[in-house]
Design an enzyme around this catalytic site. Structure first.
Site, PDB file in Angstrom:
ATOM      1  N   GLU A  21       0.811  -1.216   0.000  1.00  6.33           N
ATOM      2  CA  GLU A  21       0.000   0.000   0.000  1.00  6.33           C
ATOM      3  C   GLU A  21       0.848   1.270   0.000  1.00  6.33           C
ATOM      4  OE1 GLU A  21      -3.592  -0.330   2.644  1.00  6.33           O
ATOM      5  OE2 GLU A  21      -2.566  -2.146   3.275  1.00  6.33           O
ATOM      6  N   SER A 153      -6.694  -1.989   1.579  1.00  6.88           N
ATOM      7  CA  SER A 153      -6.904  -1.255   0.335  1.00  6.88           C
ATOM      8  C   SER A 153      -7.383  -2.155  -0.799  1.00  6.88           C
ATOM      9  CB  SER A 153      -5.625  -0.518  -0.097  1.00  6.88           C
ATOM     10  OG  SER A 153      -5.323   0.500   0.816  1.00  6.88           O
ATOM     11  N   TYR A 223      -9.400   4.814  -4.793  1.00  8.03           N
ATOM     12  CA  TYR A 223      -8.422   5.901  -4.678  1.00  8.03           C
ATOM     13  C   TYR A 223      -8.346   6.853  -5.870  1.00  8.03           C
ATOM     14  CZ  TYR A 223      -6.856   3.325  -0.628  1.00  8.03           C
ATOM     15  OH  TYR A 223      -6.805   2.690   0.587  1.00  8.03           O
ATOM     16  N   ARG A 262     -11.045   3.236  11.563  1.00 10.61           N
ATOM     17  CA  ARG A 262     -12.240   3.231  10.722  1.00 10.61           C
ATOM     18  C   ARG A 262     -12.785   1.812  10.676  1.00 10.61           C
ATOM     19  NH1 ARG A 262     -10.594   3.566   5.410  1.00 10.61           N
ATOM     20  NH2 ARG A 262     -11.601   1.561   5.031  1.00 10.61           N
ATOM     21  N   ASP A 264     -15.414  -0.900   9.083  1.00 11.52           N
ATOM     22  CA  ASP A 264     -16.167  -1.151   7.855  1.00 11.52           C
ATOM     23  C   ASP A 264     -17.258  -2.192   8.070  1.00 11.52           C
ATOM     24  OD1 ASP A 264     -14.404   0.607   6.691  1.00 11.52           O
ATOM     25  OD2 ASP A 264     -13.173  -0.959   5.749  1.00 11.52           O
ATOM     26  N   GLU A 278     -14.055  -5.322   8.773  1.00 12.98           N
ATOM     27  CA  GLU A 278     -12.696  -5.151   9.280  1.00 12.98           C
ATOM     28  C   GLU A 278     -12.567  -3.808   9.987  1.00 12.98           C
ATOM     29  OE1 GLU A 278      -9.565  -4.179   6.326  1.00 12.98           O
ATOM     30  OE2 GLU A 278     -11.147  -4.479   4.842  1.00 12.98           O
ATOM     31  N   ASN A 280      -9.723  -0.662  10.297  1.00 15.19           N
ATOM     32  CA  ASN A 280      -8.501  -0.057   9.771  1.00 15.19           C
ATOM     33  C   ASN A 280      -7.934   0.887  10.818  1.00 15.19           C
ATOM     34  OD1 ASN A 280      -8.550  -0.801   6.675  1.00 15.19           O
ATOM     35  ND2 ASN A 280     -10.646  -0.286   7.261  1.00 15.19           N
ATOM     36  N   GLY A 284      -6.852   5.742   5.363  1.00  8.89           N
ATOM     37  CA  GLY A 284      -6.356   6.656   4.347  1.00  8.89           C
ATOM     38  C   GLY A 284      -6.699   8.102   4.661  1.00  8.89           C
TER      39      GLY A 284
END
Length: 322
Positions: A21, A153, A223, A262, A264, A278, A280, A284
């Site tokens: 990443e 990602s 992205y 974060r 999800d 998951e 994070n 990002g």
């Protein structure tokens, strides 16, 4: 000298790194660096792929903002090195970072703490036969999600639509990991919930709904594409919104996160039941990223968000602050 410059001292923004990443991390880190400098903070770029982490101590950095994604930045190893150097850092500590980097372990802990996830099983790459894959597909049904559990990602993920594609999907994920997560596919709406703070003070920001073309929220659509639609706050009723935000904070605390992360989810189409995918721990911070988007809806701009996250940088047994 500005008050923030005095408060934070010399700050290193860690980005780049050696994971798959890296490209995303470079974008995140450049954004964070520019934001902190715009606020008058003495912030400097630092790429661990090009320099030794030990230089953070020898060059007198007072704290660091971790904008690294994936292994060697988000998996607890860097956090352990920073603990040894005595340099406060943003985001969760060693244990929570390590757990969250492993999607399988994250799911086990969250399920045991009342946070539902899609049905799953872990498969060893070296010993998983085609017959075993077929048995999993029969148990969970198709489509079937296969994931490299230590990547992010959308790297190392395959959505298998037919039995004929099982082996190819598995082999694709096996390029990135020695264990593969096989997960029941949940048809529905993709949601994400940023969480900021620690322990009882942790709070969920507005929920973001992600609507990618044909439901394909891959690396390109995440992205670089302008085709993906983001709805924030997500169009959900108040009770469901609060329930999902509560689940996000519960998951955040269950694995011992602090600072920011974060979470999800998939919201099942048939009955509006949420399922955690998951967590994070170093999300990002690019122009397309979801935490800044959510914070902006809550009234916090990008630069102020970066400062708030930096202010939460700590050392030590972070999980003990619950």
């Amino acid at each position: 000298m500005s008050d923030l410059r005095k408060e934070f001292g010399k700050v290193g923004v860690l980005f780049g790194g050696r994971s798959a990443e890296r490209e995303v991390s470079l974008m995140s880190g450049k954004g964070v660096l520019a934001a902190l400098q715009a606020k008058g903070i003495d912030a400097h770029p630092f790429d661990p792929a090009e320099r030794s982490i030990a230089e953070l101590a020898t060059e007198g950095f007072d704290r660091v903002f971790i904008a690294l994604h994936g292994v060697f930045g988000e998996d607890g190893s860097l956090q352990g090195a920073l603990e040894q150097l005595g340099i406060p850092y943003t985001g969760p500590g060693v244990m929570a970072s390590s757990i969250a980097m492993d999607k399988i372990m994250t799911k086990r802990i969250c399920v045991s703490n009342g946070v539902p996830t899609p049905a799953f099983v872990s498969l060893e790459v070296a010993s998983t036969t085609t017959e075993r894959l077929q048995a999993v597909a029969k148990e969970f049904g198709l489509p079937l999600m296969l994931k490299a559990p230590h990547e992010g990602s959308t790297i190392g993920i395959a959505r298998v639509e037919s039995a004929d594609c099982l082996r190819d999907g598995f082999d694709l994920c096996a390029r990135y990991d020695s264990v593969i997560l096989a997960e029941q596919f949940v048809k529905g709406r993709e949601l994400t919930v940023p969480v900021i703070g620690r322990g009882r003070d942790a709070r969920a920001l507005p929920i973001v709904e992600i609507r990618a073309p044909q439901g394909n929220y891959d690396y390109e659509h995440k992205y670089f594409s302008d085709e993906t639609e983001y709805l924030c706050p997500a169009p959900l009723d108040e009770a469901l919104t609060k329930r999902i935000q509560t689940l996000a904070v519960n998951a955040f605390n269950a694995i011992g996160c602090t600072g920011w992360s974060r979470v999800d989810f998939m919201l099942r189409e048939s009955d509006n039941e949420p399922f955690l995918l998951e967590i994070n721990t170093s999300p990002g911070m690019t122009s397309h990223s979801l935490v800044p988007m959510s914070a902006r809806v809550a009234g916090t701009g990008y630069e102020d968000l970066c400062v708030e996250i930096l202010r939460l940088a700590t050392l030590g047994l972070k999980q003990s602050s619950k």
